[in-house]
Design a protein around this motif. Sequence first.
Motif, PDB file in Angstrom:
ATOM      1  N   VAL A   1      41.204  37.319  44.208  1.00 58.66           N
ATOM      2  CA  VAL A   1      40.199  37.530  43.169  1.00 58.66           C
ATOM      3  C   VAL A   1      40.898  37.607  41.819  1.00 58.66           C
ATOM      4  CG1 VAL A   1      38.361  39.032  42.330  1.00 58.66           C
ATOM      5  CG2 VAL A   1      38.727  38.763  44.791  1.00 58.66           C
ATOM      6  N   GLY A   2      40.321  36.979  40.807  1.00 53.38           N
ATOM      7  CA  GLY A   2      40.846  37.031  39.446  1.00 53.38           C
ATOM      8  C   GLY A   2      40.162  38.123  38.640  1.00 53.38           C
ATOM      9  N   LEU A   3      40.937  39.133  38.222  1.00 55.59           N
ATOM     10  CA  LEU A   3      40.401  40.249  37.451  1.00 55.59           C
ATOM     11  C   LEU A   3      41.011  40.275  36.062  1.00 55.59           C
ATOM     12  CD1 LEU A   3      40.653  43.067  40.156  1.00 55.59           C
ATOM     13  CD2 LEU A   3      38.681  41.629  39.646  1.00 55.59           C
ATOM     14  N   VAL A   4      40.395  41.016  35.160  1.00 56.10           N
ATOM     15  CA  VAL A   4      40.919  41.235  33.821  1.00 56.10           C
ATOM     16  C   VAL A   4      40.966  42.732  33.576  1.00 56.10           C
ATOM     17  CG1 VAL A   4      40.539  40.939  31.352  1.00 56.10           C
ATOM     18  CG2 VAL A   4      40.160  39.009  32.886  1.00 56.10           C
TER      19      VAL A   4
ATOM     20  N   LEU B   1      45.718  38.947  39.377  1.00 56.36           N
ATOM     21  CA  LEU B   1      45.186  38.427  40.636  1.00 56.36           C
ATOM     22  C   LEU B   1      45.506  39.422  41.741  1.00 56.36           C
ATOM     23  CD1 LEU B   1      46.148  34.632  40.482  1.00 56.36           C
ATOM     24  CD2 LEU B   1      44.154  35.805  39.539  1.00 56.36           C
ATOM     25  N   VAL B   2      44.490  39.782  42.536  1.00 53.90           N
ATOM     26  CA  VAL B   2      44.670  40.729  43.623  1.00 53.90           C
ATOM     27  C   VAL B   2      44.082  40.138  44.907  1.00 53.90           C
ATOM     28  CG1 VAL B   2      44.612  42.727  42.096  1.00 53.90           C
ATOM     29  CG2 VAL B   2      42.502  41.932  43.145  1.00 53.90           C
ATOM     30  N   GLU B   3      44.598  40.622  46.017  1.00 54.73           N
ATOM     31  CA  GLU B   3      44.090  40.185  47.317  1.00 54.73           C
ATOM     32  C   GLU B   3      43.075  41.201  47.833  1.00 54.73           C
ATOM     33  OE1 GLU B   3      45.625  39.237  51.880  1.00 54.73           O
ATOM     34  OE2 GLU B   3      46.994  40.089  50.392  1.00 54.73           O
TER      35      GLU B   3
ATOM     36  N   CYS C   1      45.749  31.948  37.203  1.00 60.14           N
ATOM     37  CA  CYS C   1      45.649  31.292  38.510  1.00 60.14           C
ATOM     38  C   CYS C   1      46.525  30.041  38.555  1.00 60.14           C
ATOM     39  CB  CYS C   1      44.203  30.916  38.800  1.00 60.14           C
ATOM     40  SG  CYS C   1      43.079  32.320  38.967  1.00 60.14           S
ATOM     41  N   ALA C   2      46.458  29.228  37.498  1.00 55.23           N
ATOM     42  CA  ALA C   2      47.250  27.998  37.467  1.00 55.23           C
ATOM     43  C   ALA C   2      48.740  28.308  37.431  1.00 55.23           C
ATOM     44  CB  ALA C   2      46.842  27.154  36.259  1.00 55.23           C
ATOM     45  N   ARG C   3      49.125  29.376  36.757  1.00 58.39           N
ATOM     46  CA  ARG C   3      50.531  29.731  36.649  1.00 58.39           C
ATOM     47  C   ARG C   3      51.111  30.115  38.005  1.00 58.39           C
ATOM     48  NH1 ARG C   3      53.721  34.119  35.897  1.00 58.39           N
ATOM     49  NH2 ARG C   3      51.956  35.540  36.138  1.00 58.39           N
TER      50      ARG C   3
END
Length: 452
Positions: A294-297, A304-306, A412-414
Amino acid sequence: MSKLRTKYVCSECGYESSGWLGKCPSCLKWNTLLEETAEPEQASGSKRAWKDLPPAVALSDVDAAEGLRLGTGSAELDRVLGGGIVPASLILVGGDPGIGKSTLILQVCSRIASEKRVLYVSGEESVRQIKLRADRIGLTGGSLYMLSETSFEKIEAVLERDQPELAVIDSIQTMYSEKLNSAPGSVSQVREVTGGLLRVAKKLGITVFIVGHVTKEGAIAGPRVLEHMVDTVLYFEGERHQDYRILRAVKNRFGSTNEIGLFEMGERGLTDVLNPSSIMLEGRSENQPGSVVVGLVEGTRSVLVEVQALVCPTSFGMPRRMATGMDYNRFAMLMAVLEKKAGMQLHSFDAYMNVAGGLKIEEPAADLGVVAAIASSFKGKPVSHDTVLFGEVGLTGEVRAVGHSEKRLSECARLGFRRCVMPAGSAKSLRDSHGMEILPVNTIDELLQILF
Protein backbone atom coordinates in the motif's frame (compact mmCIF):
# COMPACT_ATOMS: atom_id res chain seq x y z
CA MET A 1 -0.04 28.94 61.94
CA SER A 2 -2.73 28.20 59.38
CA LYS A 3 -4.23 24.73 59.31
CA LEU A 4 -3.21 22.56 56.38
CA ARG A 5 -6.06 21.54 54.12
CA THR A 6 -6.23 18.62 51.74
CA LYS A 7 -7.72 18.46 48.28
CA TYR A 8 -8.25 15.75 45.70
CA VAL A 9 -6.81 16.26 42.22
CA CYS A 10 -7.58 14.16 39.13
CA SER A 11 -4.39 12.66 37.71
CA GLU A 12 -5.86 12.72 34.18
CA CYS A 13 -7.27 16.22 33.74
CA GLY A 14 -6.27 18.16 36.89
CA TYR A 15 -9.83 18.62 38.23
CA GLU A 16 -9.80 19.60 41.93
CA SER A 17 -12.34 18.58 44.55
CA SER A 18 -12.58 19.17 48.30
CA GLY A 19 -13.63 15.54 48.84
CA TRP A 20 -12.84 12.19 47.27
CA LEU A 21 -14.95 11.04 44.34
CA GLY A 22 -14.88 7.68 42.66
CA LYS A 23 -15.48 9.22 39.21
CA CYS A 24 -14.02 12.49 38.00
CA PRO A 25 -16.84 14.89 36.95
CA SER A 26 -14.59 16.48 34.31
CA CYS A 27 -12.96 13.64 32.35
CA LEU A 28 -15.32 10.87 33.62
CA LYS A 29 -12.40 8.60 34.58
CA TRP A 30 -12.69 6.26 37.55
CA ASN A 31 -10.35 6.18 40.58
CA THR A 32 -8.15 9.03 39.36
CA LEU A 33 -8.58 11.53 42.23
CA LEU A 34 -5.51 11.60 44.47
CA GLU A 35 -5.15 13.36 47.81
CA GLU A 36 -2.76 16.32 47.97
CA THR A 37 -2.00 19.07 50.44
CA ALA A 38 -3.62 22.35 49.49
CA GLU A 39 -1.45 25.46 49.72
CA PRO A 40 -2.70 28.18 52.10
CA GLU A 41 -4.37 31.07 50.33
CA GLN A 42 -2.54 34.37 50.30
CA ALA A 43 -4.26 37.30 51.89
CA SER A 44 -5.55 39.66 49.27
CA GLY A 45 -3.88 43.01 49.53
CA SER A 46 -4.58 46.37 47.96
CA LYS A 47 -4.51 46.95 44.25
CA ARG A 48 -1.01 46.42 42.85
CA ALA A 49 0.88 49.30 41.33
CA TRP A 50 2.43 47.77 38.21
CA LYS A 51 5.85 49.08 37.30
CA ASP A 52 8.22 48.32 34.45
CA LEU A 53 5.54 46.72 32.28
CA PRO A 54 6.98 44.96 29.20
CA PRO A 55 6.29 46.84 25.97
CA ALA A 56 4.03 45.36 23.30
CA VAL A 57 5.80 44.78 19.99
CA ALA A 58 4.22 45.22 16.58
CA LEU A 59 4.26 42.09 14.42
CA SER A 60 5.83 44.02 11.54
CA ASP A 61 8.76 45.03 13.80
CA VAL A 62 9.70 41.46 14.78
CA ASP A 63 12.93 40.29 13.15
CA ALA A 64 12.27 36.97 11.41
CA ALA A 65 15.95 36.04 11.81
CA GLU A 66 15.27 35.45 15.50
CA GLY A 67 13.32 32.34 14.55
CA LEU A 68 16.15 30.52 12.75
CA ARG A 69 16.08 26.82 13.56
CA LEU A 70 18.89 24.84 15.10
CA GLY A 71 19.79 21.53 13.45
CA THR A 72 19.93 18.46 15.69
CA GLY A 73 22.34 16.47 13.52
CA SER A 74 19.57 13.93 12.85
CA ALA A 75 17.71 14.29 9.56
CA GLU A 76 14.76 12.24 10.87
CA LEU A 77 14.36 14.30 14.05
CA ASP A 78 14.68 17.55 12.09
CA ARG A 79 11.94 16.32 9.75
CA VAL A 80 9.57 15.57 12.64
CA LEU A 81 10.28 18.95 14.27
CA GLY A 82 9.54 20.75 11.00
CA GLY A 83 13.11 21.62 10.00
CA GLY A 84 14.98 21.75 13.30
CA ILE A 85 14.68 23.15 16.82
CA VAL A 86 13.01 26.53 17.26
CA PRO A 87 14.91 28.58 19.87
CA ALA A 88 13.20 29.11 23.26
CA SER A 89 10.73 26.29 22.62
CA LEU A 90 9.54 23.62 25.05
CA ILE A 91 9.58 20.07 23.59
CA LEU A 92 8.04 17.07 25.37
CA VAL A 93 9.26 13.59 24.42
CA GLY A 94 7.27 10.59 25.67
CA GLY A 95 7.47 6.84 25.17
CA ASP A 96 7.46 3.44 26.83
CA PRO A 97 10.25 2.52 29.27
CA GLY A 98 13.38 1.31 27.50
CA ILE A 99 12.25 2.53 24.08
CA GLY A 100 15.26 4.87 23.70
CA LYS A 101 14.06 8.34 24.74
CA SER A 102 17.10 9.18 26.86
CA THR A 103 19.47 7.70 24.27
CA LEU A 104 18.01 9.83 21.47
CA ILE A 105 18.14 13.02 23.56
CA LEU A 106 21.70 12.31 24.73
CA GLN A 107 22.84 11.81 21.13
CA VAL A 108 21.23 15.12 20.12
CA CYS A 109 22.90 16.89 23.05
CA SER A 110 26.31 15.47 22.08
CA ARG A 111 25.97 16.72 18.49
CA ILE A 112 24.78 20.19 19.46
CA ALA A 113 27.44 20.45 22.20
CA SER A 114 30.15 20.60 19.55
CA GLU A 115 29.03 24.18 18.82
CA LYS A 116 26.62 25.21 21.60
CA ARG A 117 26.50 24.98 25.37
CA VAL A 118 24.15 22.18 26.53
CA LEU A 119 22.97 21.23 30.03
CA TYR A 120 21.60 17.72 30.68
CA VAL A 121 19.66 17.48 33.96
CA SER A 122 18.79 13.98 35.15
CA GLY A 123 16.60 13.11 38.09
CA GLU A 124 16.85 9.36 37.51
CA GLU A 125 20.57 8.75 36.94
CA SER A 126 23.78 9.95 38.49
CA VAL A 127 26.40 11.77 36.43
CA ARG A 128 28.56 8.65 36.46
CA GLN A 129 25.73 6.50 35.06
CA ILE A 130 25.11 8.97 32.24
CA LYS A 131 28.82 8.93 31.43
CA LEU A 132 28.79 5.12 31.21
CA ARG A 133 25.87 5.24 28.75
CA ALA A 134 27.59 7.93 26.68
CA ASP A 135 30.78 5.83 26.50
CA ARG A 136 28.81 2.76 25.46
CA ILE A 137 27.35 4.49 22.40
CA GLY A 138 30.54 6.40 21.62
CA LEU A 139 29.52 9.99 22.42
CA THR A 140 31.96 12.81 23.08
CA GLY A 141 31.52 15.56 25.63
CA GLY A 142 32.30 18.91 24.02
CA SER A 143 30.31 21.63 25.77
CA LEU A 144 27.88 19.10 27.25
CA TYR A 145 27.45 19.58 31.01
CA MET A 146 25.71 17.11 33.31
CA LEU A 147 23.68 17.76 36.45
CA SER A 148 21.95 15.26 38.73
CA GLU A 149 19.23 17.22 40.53
CA THR A 150 15.48 17.07 41.20
CA SER A 151 14.80 20.47 42.83
CA PHE A 152 13.36 22.89 40.30
CA GLU A 153 14.55 25.96 42.22
CA LYS A 154 18.17 24.76 42.05
CA ILE A 155 17.82 23.84 38.36
CA GLU A 156 16.39 27.29 37.62
CA ALA A 157 19.33 28.94 39.37
CA VAL A 158 21.82 26.86 37.34
CA LEU A 159 20.05 27.76 34.09
CA GLU A 160 20.18 31.46 34.92
CA ARG A 161 23.85 31.19 35.87
CA ASP A 162 25.14 29.09 32.95
CA GLN A 163 22.77 30.32 30.18
CA PRO A 164 22.94 27.19 27.96
CA GLU A 165 21.40 27.20 24.48
CA LEU A 166 19.79 23.80 25.12
CA ALA A 167 18.64 22.12 28.35
CA VAL A 168 17.23 18.64 28.95
CA ILE A 169 15.02 17.59 31.89
CA ASP A 170 14.98 13.81 32.33
CA SER A 171 12.34 13.20 33.53
CA ILE A 172 9.61 15.67 34.46
CA GLN A 173 7.97 13.15 36.84
CA THR A 174 11.06 13.16 39.10
CA MET A 175 11.20 16.96 39.51
CA TYR A 176 9.61 18.87 42.37
CA SER A 177 9.14 22.45 43.45
CA GLU A 178 9.89 23.41 47.03
CA LYS A 179 6.87 25.73 46.97
CA LEU A 180 4.53 22.72 47.09
CA ASN A 181 4.25 20.01 49.72
CA SER A 182 3.04 17.27 47.36
CA ALA A 183 5.26 14.43 46.16
CA PRO A 184 7.23 14.51 42.89
CA GLY A 185 5.18 13.25 39.96
CA SER A 186 1.87 14.47 41.38
CA VAL A 187 -0.45 16.57 39.27
CA SER A 188 0.35 19.82 41.05
CA GLN A 189 4.14 19.23 40.94
CA VAL A 190 4.19 18.36 37.23
CA ARG A 191 2.06 21.39 36.44
CA GLU A 192 4.14 23.76 38.59
CA VAL A 193 7.54 22.56 37.32
CA THR A 194 6.45 22.60 33.67
CA GLY A 195 5.08 26.11 34.09
CA GLY A 196 8.37 27.19 35.64
CA LEU A 197 10.38 25.66 32.78
CA LEU A 198 8.14 27.44 30.31
CA ARG A 199 8.84 30.80 31.96
CA VAL A 200 12.58 30.14 32.04
CA ALA A 201 12.66 29.05 28.39
CA LYS A 202 10.84 32.15 27.13
CA LYS A 203 12.69 34.54 29.45
CA LEU A 204 16.25 33.33 28.79
CA GLY A 205 15.76 32.03 25.24
CA ILE A 206 16.71 28.46 26.20
CA THR A 207 15.34 25.49 24.28
CA VAL A 208 14.16 22.84 26.76
CA PHE A 209 13.62 19.14 26.07
CA ILE A 210 11.38 17.42 28.63
CA VAL A 211 11.36 13.63 28.88
CA GLY A 212 8.05 12.24 30.15
CA HIS A 213 6.91 8.82 31.33
CA VAL A 214 3.80 7.23 29.87
CA THR A 215 0.94 5.36 31.53
CA LYS A 216 -0.14 1.81 30.69
CA GLU A 217 -2.70 3.30 28.28
CA GLY A 218 0.12 4.99 26.34
CA ALA A 219 -0.60 8.60 27.42
CA ILE A 220 2.02 10.80 29.06
CA ALA A 221 1.77 10.54 32.85
CA GLY A 222 0.52 13.66 34.59
CA PRO A 223 -2.26 16.13 33.89
CA ARG A 224 -3.46 16.66 30.32
CA VAL A 225 -2.60 20.33 30.70
CA LEU A 226 1.07 19.29 30.44
CA GLU A 227 0.69 18.70 26.71
CA HIS A 228 -1.14 22.00 26.28
CA MET A 229 1.65 23.99 27.94
CA VAL A 230 4.52 22.77 25.75
CA ASP A 231 5.17 23.78 22.13
CA THR A 232 5.80 20.30 20.72
CA VAL A 233 4.84 16.79 21.82
CA LEU A 234 6.76 13.82 20.38
CA TYR A 235 5.92 10.17 20.96
CA PHE A 236 8.55 7.45 20.59
CA GLU A 237 6.91 4.20 19.44
CA GLY A 238 8.09 0.68 18.74
CA GLU A 239 8.60 -2.73 20.27
CA ARG A 240 11.62 -3.22 22.52
CA HIS A 241 12.39 -6.58 20.91
CA GLN A 242 12.54 -4.94 17.46
CA ASP A 243 15.33 -2.74 16.15
CA TYR A 244 13.20 -0.02 14.60
CA ARG A 245 11.66 2.96 16.39
CA ILE A 246 9.13 5.48 15.10
CA LEU A 247 9.10 9.09 16.30
CA ARG A 248 5.76 10.81 15.75
CA ALA A 249 4.70 14.42 16.38
CA VAL A 250 1.23 14.65 17.91
CA LYS A 251 1.50 18.40 18.52
CA ASN A 252 3.79 20.92 16.85
CA ARG A 253 3.29 24.67 16.86
CA PHE A 254 6.11 25.11 14.35
CA GLY A 255 5.49 22.29 11.87
CA SER A 256 3.25 19.48 10.65
CA THR A 257 1.83 16.86 13.01
CA ASN A 258 1.73 14.23 10.25
CA GLU A 259 5.49 13.69 10.02
CA ILE A 260 7.19 10.55 11.28
CA GLY A 261 10.85 9.71 11.77
CA LEU A 262 12.28 6.20 11.60
CA PHE A 263 15.31 5.12 13.65
CA GLU A 264 17.22 1.89 14.06
CA MET A 265 18.49 0.91 17.50
CA GLY A 266 21.96 -0.63 17.49
CA GLU A 267 24.98 -1.04 19.69
CA ARG A 268 26.04 2.54 18.94
CA GLY A 269 22.67 4.06 19.72
CA LEU A 270 19.97 5.27 17.34
CA THR A 271 20.70 5.88 13.65
CA ASP A 272 18.47 7.48 11.03
CA VAL A 273 16.66 5.28 8.52
CA LEU A 274 16.51 7.43 5.39
CA ASN A 275 14.71 4.85 3.22
CA PRO A 276 11.79 3.55 5.31
CA SER A 277 9.96 1.93 2.38
CA SER A 278 12.72 -0.60 1.79
CA ILE A 279 12.77 -1.39 5.53
CA MET A 280 9.00 -1.90 5.68
CA LEU A 281 9.08 -4.25 2.68
CA GLU A 282 12.16 -6.16 3.78
CA GLY A 283 11.53 -9.92 4.00
CA ARG A 284 8.25 -9.75 2.06
CA SER A 285 7.26 -13.08 0.50
CA GLU A 286 6.28 -12.91 -3.17
CA ASN A 287 3.11 -14.45 -4.61
CA GLN A 288 1.57 -15.22 -1.22
CA PRO A 289 -2.22 -14.79 -0.78
CA GLY A 290 -3.13 -12.03 1.67
CA SER A 291 -0.03 -9.86 1.09
CA VAL A 292 -0.49 -6.43 -0.52
CA VAL A 293 1.71 -3.32 -0.77
CA VAL A 294 0.00 0.00 0.00
CA GLY A 295 1.24 3.51 -0.83
CA LEU A 296 0.84 5.92 2.10
CA VAL A 297 1.82 9.53 2.74
CA GLU A 298 3.10 10.55 6.17
CA GLY A 299 3.56 14.32 6.23
CA THR A 300 5.86 15.20 3.33
CA ARG A 301 7.12 11.63 2.87
CA SER A 302 5.70 8.75 0.84
CA VAL A 303 6.03 5.34 2.49
CA LEU A 304 5.22 1.90 1.10
CA VAL A 305 4.08 -0.69 3.65
CA GLU A 306 2.99 -4.31 3.45
CA VAL A 307 -0.55 -5.09 4.60
CA GLN A 308 -1.16 -8.73 5.48
CA ALA A 309 -4.51 -10.48 5.95
CA LEU A 310 -5.40 -14.01 7.00
CA VAL A 311 -8.93 -15.35 6.53
CA CYS A 312 -9.69 -18.88 7.73
CA PRO A 313 -12.82 -20.85 8.73
CA THR A 314 -13.84 -20.41 12.35
CA SER A 315 -14.37 -23.26 14.79
CA PHE A 316 -16.75 -21.25 16.97
CA GLY A 317 -20.14 -19.65 16.57
CA MET A 318 -18.71 -16.15 16.76
CA PRO A 319 -15.89 -15.42 14.25
CA ARG A 320 -12.84 -13.64 15.59
CA ARG A 321 -11.56 -10.33 14.21
CA MET A 322 -8.16 -8.83 15.03
CA ALA A 323 -6.32 -5.82 13.54
CA THR A 324 -2.73 -4.81 14.35
CA GLY A 325 -1.48 -1.44 13.08
CA MET A 326 -4.92 -0.22 11.98
CA ASP A 327 -8.11 0.93 13.66
CA TYR A 328 -10.18 -2.15 14.43
CA ASN A 329 -13.51 -0.44 13.70
CA ARG A 330 -12.38 0.56 10.21
CA PHE A 331 -11.15 -2.98 9.56
CA ALA A 332 -14.56 -4.37 10.58
CA MET A 333 -16.29 -1.80 8.36
CA LEU A 334 -14.26 -2.84 5.31
CA MET A 335 -15.12 -6.49 5.93
CA ALA A 336 -18.81 -5.56 6.08
CA VAL A 337 -18.50 -3.72 2.75
CA LEU A 338 -16.95 -6.84 1.18
CA GLU A 339 -19.81 -8.99 2.48
CA LYS A 340 -22.55 -6.65 1.32
CA LYS A 341 -21.18 -5.27 -1.95
CA ALA A 342 -18.89 -8.08 -3.16
CA GLY A 343 -20.93 -11.04 -1.94
CA MET A 344 -18.14 -12.59 0.14
CA GLN A 345 -19.56 -14.76 2.92
CA LEU A 346 -17.11 -13.75 5.65
CA HIS A 347 -19.47 -14.23 8.59
CA SER A 348 -18.20 -17.78 9.18
CA PHE A 349 -14.49 -16.93 8.87
CA ASP A 350 -11.93 -15.61 11.33
CA ALA A 351 -10.06 -12.58 9.96
CA TYR A 352 -6.69 -11.16 11.04
CA MET A 353 -4.96 -8.09 9.68
CA ASN A 354 -1.40 -6.88 10.28
CA VAL A 355 0.77 -3.99 9.09
CA ALA A 356 4.31 -5.32 8.74
CA GLY A 357 7.11 -3.33 10.37
CA GLY A 358 5.13 -2.08 13.37
CA LEU A 359 3.78 1.05 11.64
CA LYS A 360 0.34 2.32 12.65
CA ILE A 361 -1.63 3.54 9.64
CA GLU A 362 -4.38 6.12 9.97
CA GLU A 363 -4.70 7.36 6.39
CA PRO A 364 -7.93 6.28 4.59
CA ALA A 365 -5.82 5.63 1.46
CA ALA A 366 -4.93 2.24 2.98
CA ASP A 367 -8.54 1.02 2.61
CA LEU A 368 -8.09 -0.33 -0.92
CA GLY A 369 -5.04 -2.35 0.10
CA VAL A 370 -6.82 -3.81 3.13
CA VAL A 371 -9.80 -4.86 0.98
CA ALA A 372 -7.47 -6.46 -1.57
CA ALA A 373 -5.55 -8.33 1.14
CA ILE A 374 -8.75 -9.73 2.69
CA ALA A 375 -10.09 -10.80 -0.71
CA SER A 376 -6.75 -12.33 -1.68
CA SER A 377 -6.61 -14.47 1.46
CA PHE A 378 -10.29 -15.45 1.18
CA LYS A 379 -9.94 -16.56 -2.46
CA GLY A 380 -6.49 -18.05 -1.97
CA LYS A 381 -5.16 -16.06 -4.93
CA PRO A 382 -2.09 -13.79 -4.57
CA VAL A 383 -1.86 -10.21 -5.78
CA SER A 384 0.96 -9.69 -8.27
CA HIS A 385 4.18 -8.79 -6.41
CA ASP A 386 4.81 -5.77 -8.68
CA THR A 387 1.42 -4.18 -7.89
CA VAL A 388 0.76 -1.43 -5.36
CA LEU A 389 -2.63 -0.05 -4.28
CA PHE A 390 -4.06 3.03 -2.59
CA GLY A 391 -7.52 4.56 -2.30
CA GLU A 392 -10.36 5.19 0.14
CA VAL A 393 -13.35 2.82 0.24
CA GLY A 394 -16.85 4.05 1.11
CA LEU A 395 -19.77 2.18 2.64
CA THR A 396 -21.48 1.80 -0.75
CA GLY A 397 -18.43 0.09 -2.22
CA GLU A 398 -17.16 3.11 -4.13
CA VAL A 399 -13.46 3.93 -4.33
CA ARG A 400 -12.83 7.58 -3.52
CA ALA A 401 -9.96 9.76 -4.69
CA VAL A 402 -7.03 10.59 -2.40
CA GLY A 403 -4.31 13.23 -2.65
CA HIS A 404 -0.58 13.15 -3.37
CA SER A 405 -0.95 10.50 -6.10
CA GLU A 406 2.20 11.52 -7.97
CA LYS A 407 4.28 11.45 -4.78
CA ARG A 408 3.10 7.89 -4.11
CA LEU A 409 3.78 6.81 -7.70
CA SER A 410 7.29 8.27 -7.61
CA GLU A 411 8.15 6.15 -4.56
CA CYS A 412 6.57 3.06 -6.14
CA ALA A 413 8.57 3.47 -9.36
CA ARG A 414 11.79 4.02 -7.41
CA LEU A 415 11.37 0.68 -5.65
CA GLY A 416 10.63 -1.24 -8.85
CA PHE A 417 6.82 -1.56 -8.84
CA ARG A 418 5.24 -1.54 -12.31
CA ARG A 419 1.47 -1.48 -11.74
CA CYS A 420 -0.70 0.71 -9.54
CA VAL A 421 -4.39 0.24 -8.72
CA MET A 422 -5.78 3.62 -7.72
CA PRO A 423 -9.09 5.54 -7.65
CA ALA A 424 -10.35 6.68 -11.05
CA GLY A 425 -10.82 10.17 -9.62
CA SER A 426 -7.14 10.41 -8.73
CA ALA A 427 -6.08 8.98 -12.10
CA LYS A 428 -7.94 11.73 -13.99
CA SER A 429 -5.86 14.50 -12.45
CA LEU A 430 -2.57 12.60 -12.83
CA ARG A 431 0.12 14.46 -14.75
CA ASP A 432 2.98 11.97 -14.57
CA SER A 433 2.65 8.20 -14.13
CA HIS A 434 6.44 7.77 -13.64
CA GLY A 435 6.45 4.93 -16.16
CA MET A 436 3.93 2.80 -14.24
CA GLU A 437 0.83 1.07 -15.58
CA ILE A 438 -2.17 2.81 -14.04
CA LEU A 439 -5.28 0.71 -13.31
CA PRO A 440 -8.13 3.04 -12.28
CA VAL A 441 -11.13 1.63 -10.38
CA ASN A 442 -14.46 3.14 -9.32
CA THR A 443 -15.81 0.31 -7.15
CA ILE A 444 -14.50 -2.69 -5.27
CA ASP A 445 -16.15 -4.94 -7.88
CA GLU A 446 -13.81 -3.46 -10.51
CA LEU A 447 -10.92 -3.98 -8.09
CA LEU A 448 -11.66 -7.68 -7.69
CA GLN A 449 -12.07 -8.14 -11.46
CA ILE A 450 -8.65 -6.58 -12.12
CA LEU A 451 -6.79 -8.46 -9.41
CA PHE A 452 -8.47 -11.87 -9.56
